[in-house]
Scaffold this active site. Structure first.
Site, PDB file in Angstrom:
ATOM      1  N   ASP A  11      68.230  17.861  45.679  1.00 28.39           N
ATOM      2  CA  ASP A  11      67.877  18.945  44.748  1.00 28.39           C
ATOM      3  C   ASP A  11      66.370  18.975  44.552  1.00 28.39           C
ATOM      4  OD1 ASP A  11      68.951  20.821  42.383  1.00 28.39           O
ATOM      5  OD2 ASP A  11      67.240  19.658  41.638  1.00 28.39           O
ATOM      6  N   TYR A  16      58.489  21.643  41.864  1.00 23.08           N
ATOM      7  CA  TYR A  16      58.359  20.178  41.905  1.00 23.08           C
ATOM      8  C   TYR A  16      57.242  19.726  42.851  1.00 23.08           C
ATOM      9  CZ  TYR A  16      63.091  20.257  39.797  1.00 23.08           C
ATOM     10  OH  TYR A  16      64.186  20.495  39.004  1.00 23.08           O
ATOM     11  N   LYS A  56      64.763  25.985  44.191  1.00 26.57           N
ATOM     12  CA  LYS A  56      64.777  26.934  43.070  1.00 26.57           C
ATOM     13  C   LYS A  56      63.512  27.789  43.063  1.00 26.57           C
ATOM     14  CE  LYS A  56      66.817  23.127  40.445  1.00 26.57           C
ATOM     15  NZ  LYS A  56      66.087  21.922  40.846  1.00 26.57           N
ATOM     16  N   HIS A  72      65.368  29.309  38.734  1.00 26.05           N
ATOM     17  CA  HIS A  72      65.092  28.111  37.917  1.00 26.05           C
ATOM     18  C   HIS A  72      65.193  28.414  36.421  1.00 26.05           C
ATOM     19  CE1 HIS A  72      62.707  24.130  38.458  1.00 26.05           C
ATOM     20  NE2 HIS A  72      63.507  24.038  37.419  1.00 26.05           N
TER      21      HIS A  72
HETATM   22  P1  NAP Z   1      67.843  11.890  35.062  1.00 25.13           P
HETATM   23  O1  NAP Z   1      68.355  11.957  36.433  1.00 25.13           O
HETATM   24  O2  NAP Z   1      68.782  11.909  33.904  1.00 25.13           O
HETATM   25  O3  NAP Z   1      66.971  10.575  34.875  1.00 25.13           O
HETATM   26  C1  NAP Z   1      66.007  10.185  35.821  1.00 25.13           C
HETATM   27  C2  NAP Z   1      65.241   9.003  35.227  1.00 25.13           C
HETATM   28  O4  NAP Z   1      66.110   7.874  35.069  1.00 25.13           O
HETATM   29  C3  NAP Z   1      64.085   8.530  36.057  1.00 25.13           C
HETATM   30  O5  NAP Z   1      63.051   8.147  35.184  1.00 25.13           O
HETATM   31  C4  NAP Z   1      64.647   7.323  36.803  1.00 25.13           C
HETATM   32  O6  NAP Z   1      63.616   6.404  37.074  1.00 25.13           O
HETATM   33  C5  NAP Z   1      65.648   6.768  35.818  1.00 25.13           C
HETATM   34  N1  NAP Z   1      66.841   6.206  36.460  1.00 25.13           N
HETATM   35  C6  NAP Z   1      67.456   6.658  37.578  1.00 25.13           C
HETATM   36  N2  NAP Z   1      68.535   5.921  37.857  1.00 25.13           N
HETATM   37  C7  NAP Z   1      68.625   4.982  36.893  1.00 25.13           C
HETATM   38  C8  NAP Z   1      69.539   3.931  36.639  1.00 25.13           C
HETATM   39  N3  NAP Z   1      70.560   3.719  37.453  1.00 25.13           N
HETATM   40  N4  NAP Z   1      69.337   3.150  35.537  1.00 25.13           N
HETATM   41  C9  NAP Z   1      68.286   3.392  34.716  1.00 25.13           C
HETATM   42  N5  NAP Z   1      67.373   4.358  34.906  1.00 25.13           N
HETATM   43  C10 NAP Z   1      67.541   5.164  35.984  1.00 25.13           C
HETATM   44  O7  NAP Z   1      66.763  13.018  34.742  1.00 25.13           O
HETATM   45  P2  NAP Z   1      66.034  14.198  35.491  1.00 25.13           P
HETATM   46  O8  NAP Z   1      65.215  13.728  36.617  1.00 25.13           O
HETATM   47  O9  NAP Z   1      65.349  14.971  34.429  1.00 25.13           O
HETATM   48  O10 NAP Z   1      67.230  15.118  36.028  1.00 25.13           O
HETATM   49  C11 NAP Z   1      67.810  14.927  37.312  1.00 25.13           C
HETATM   50  C12 NAP Z   1      67.402  16.011  38.292  1.00 25.13           C
HETATM   51  O11 NAP Z   1      67.851  17.279  37.818  1.00 25.13           O
HETATM   52  C13 NAP Z   1      65.889  16.217  38.438  1.00 25.13           C
HETATM   53  O12 NAP Z   1      65.265  15.227  39.195  1.00 25.13           O
HETATM   54  C14 NAP Z   1      65.857  17.589  39.056  1.00 25.13           C
HETATM   55  O13 NAP Z   1      66.185  17.537  40.434  1.00 25.13           O
HETATM   56  C15 NAP Z   1      66.936  18.284  38.228  1.00 25.13           C
HETATM   57  N6  NAP Z   1      66.401  18.949  37.008  1.00 25.13           N
HETATM   58  C16 NAP Z   1      66.516  20.298  36.921  1.00 25.13           C
HETATM   59  C17 NAP Z   1      66.008  20.973  35.829  1.00 25.13           C
HETATM   60  C18 NAP Z   1      66.140  22.457  35.770  1.00 25.13           C
HETATM   61  O14 NAP Z   1      65.498  23.087  34.922  1.00 25.13           O
HETATM   62  N7  NAP Z   1      66.956  23.035  36.608  1.00 25.13           N
HETATM   63  C19 NAP Z   1      65.386  20.274  34.787  1.00 25.13           C
HETATM   64  C20 NAP Z   1      65.290  18.896  34.887  1.00 25.13           C
HETATM   65  C21 NAP Z   1      65.823  18.246  35.990  1.00 25.13           C
HETATM   66  P3  NAP Z   1      63.302   5.857  38.583  1.00 25.13           P
HETATM   67  O15 NAP Z   1      62.961   7.032  39.428  1.00 25.13           O
HETATM   68  O16 NAP Z   1      62.153   4.940  38.377  1.00 25.13           O
HETATM   69  O17 NAP Z   1      64.558   5.148  39.033  1.00 25.13           O
END
Ligand code: NAP
Length: 317
Positions: free
Chosen positions: A47, A52, A81, A114
């Site tokens: 994704d 990004y 997106k 997005h």
């Molecule tokens: P998330 O996946 O909930 O959390 C990611 C964070 O958690 C990172 O800091 C990561 O650090 C850490 N992490 C990952 N695996 C872990 C584990 N097993 N234990 C503890 N910590 C862990 O948050 P997100 O990145 O905001 O959301 C996921 C994805 O959704 C994004 O990357 C993006 O692709 C998408 N997204 C979309 C939108 C939108 O508006 N459509 C908004 C936000 C996000 P490390 O990398 O250091 O492991």
């Protein structure tokens, strides 16, 4: 069924993997290694988004993985997106072509709006383009074969309903903030009743969001939020199944029939986040997990305030 083949079928028959790799905040250097580690661990969905700033690096990683014979293009599911300026009138097709060029692909598997709120390039001006006009552009790129499916992100039920009412290509997927402390039952029920698949973002509570920097180096103000990774009920279920709190939070969402895209640039966490197919969270455990009744949106998308298509206007009152 092997974890790599666990899929959700979209309304046009396209199969979308249940687990993908999120890449927001993954720098180009980090994301090359992350994508390679993920695909080698069994992930098939990546994704990304034009916003990004890592599509080129992801394209490099994909090309190398295909050249090395690790995976074929057809086995991958690439989501990208269109940012707020790219959904403005007349901009979408060239935006998608630019993403395809960066990704070195002929098509993406899923192209998302997005946001529902269009702006000019530097976001200094809101553009009052109704979601119907935005969606007609998605209909056109889908019919042109540039993407295998189309969807939306951060749109509310009413906006999705207006897109569906056009009677053109339906919305195949809705990607929204969705996690234990923001469970989005209304949205999920709405989507299920209209045959729209749902993808959760911030499934782990997005612990890294507080480090986000705008292109000008400034940091955003984030509301303080309790950590779901430390929730007592999550810890207790993790202990019961000998899994980690992260794996329980991911499974909580998958067991509700929703796709996930956890982000990590750490190889062992990338593997951990995919190693969730040997247990499940029962409906009773889901109820128990939700007893805290915390409901906190982390991503307020404040730049939409005042826009006629502000998806969260009702919540801001
Ligand atoms: P998330 O996946 O909930 O959390 C990611 C964070 O958690 C990172 O800091 C990561 O650090 C850490 N992490 C990952 N695996 C872990 C584990 N097993 N234990 C503890 N910590 C862990 O948050 P997100 O990145 O905001 O959301 C996921 C994805 O959704 C994004 O990357 C993006 O692709 C998408 N997204 C979309 C939108 C939108 O508006 N459509 C908004 C936000 C996000 P490390 O990398 O250091 O492991």
């Amino acid at each position: 069924m092997s974890p790599s083949t666990q899929t959700i079928t979209l309304s046009n028959g396209v199969k979308m993997p249940v687990v993908g790799l999120g890449t927001w905040q993954s720098s180009p250097e980090e994301v090359i290694a992350a994508v390679k580690a993920a695909v080698k661990s069994g992930y098939r969905l990546i994704d990304t988004a034009s916003g990004y700033h890592n599509e080129e690096a992801i394209g490099t990683a994909i090309k190398q993985l295909i050249e090395e014979g690790v995976v074929k293009r057809d086995d991958l599911f690439i989501t990208t997106k269109a940012w707020t300026n790219q959904i403005a009138p007349g901009k979408l097709e060239s935006a998608l072509k630019e993403s395809l060029q960066k990704l070195q692909l002929e098509y993406v598997n899923l192209y998302l709006a997005h946001m529902p709120a269009a702006t000019n390039d530097d976001m200094s001006q809101q553009i009052a383009s109704p979601v119907e006009d935005i969606w007609r552009q998605f209909d056109a790129v889908y019919k042109a074969g540039l993407t295998k499916a189309v969807g939306v992100s951060n749109w509310n039920n009413e906006q999705i309903g207006r897109a569906l009412a056009l009677g053109v290509t339906p919305v195949h997927n809705s990607q929204v903030e969705l996690h234990l402390y923001f469970s989005q039952h209304d949205h999920v029920d709405f989507c299920k009743s209209h045959n729209v698949s749902v993808t959760s973002y911030a499934t782990l509570g997005s612990p890294g969001r507080v480090n986000f920097k705008l292109p000008n180096g400034a940091k955003l103000e984030w509301a303080p939020a309790p950590s779901e990774l430390q929730d007592a009920k999550v810890l207790s279920i993790a202990k019961k199944y000998n899994k980690t709190p992260a794996q329980v939070l991911l499974r909580y969402v998958v067991d509700r029939g929703i796709a996930i895209i956890p982000k990590s640039v750490n190889e062992s966490r990338i593997k951990e986040n995919f190693d969730i197919f040997d247990f499940s969270v029962s409906p009773e455990e889901i109820k128990k997990l939700e007893e805290s009744k915390i409901s906190q949106r982390l991503f307020a998308q404040d730049f939409m305030i005042g826009h006629p298509e502000d998806a969260f206007a009702n919540e801001r009152k």
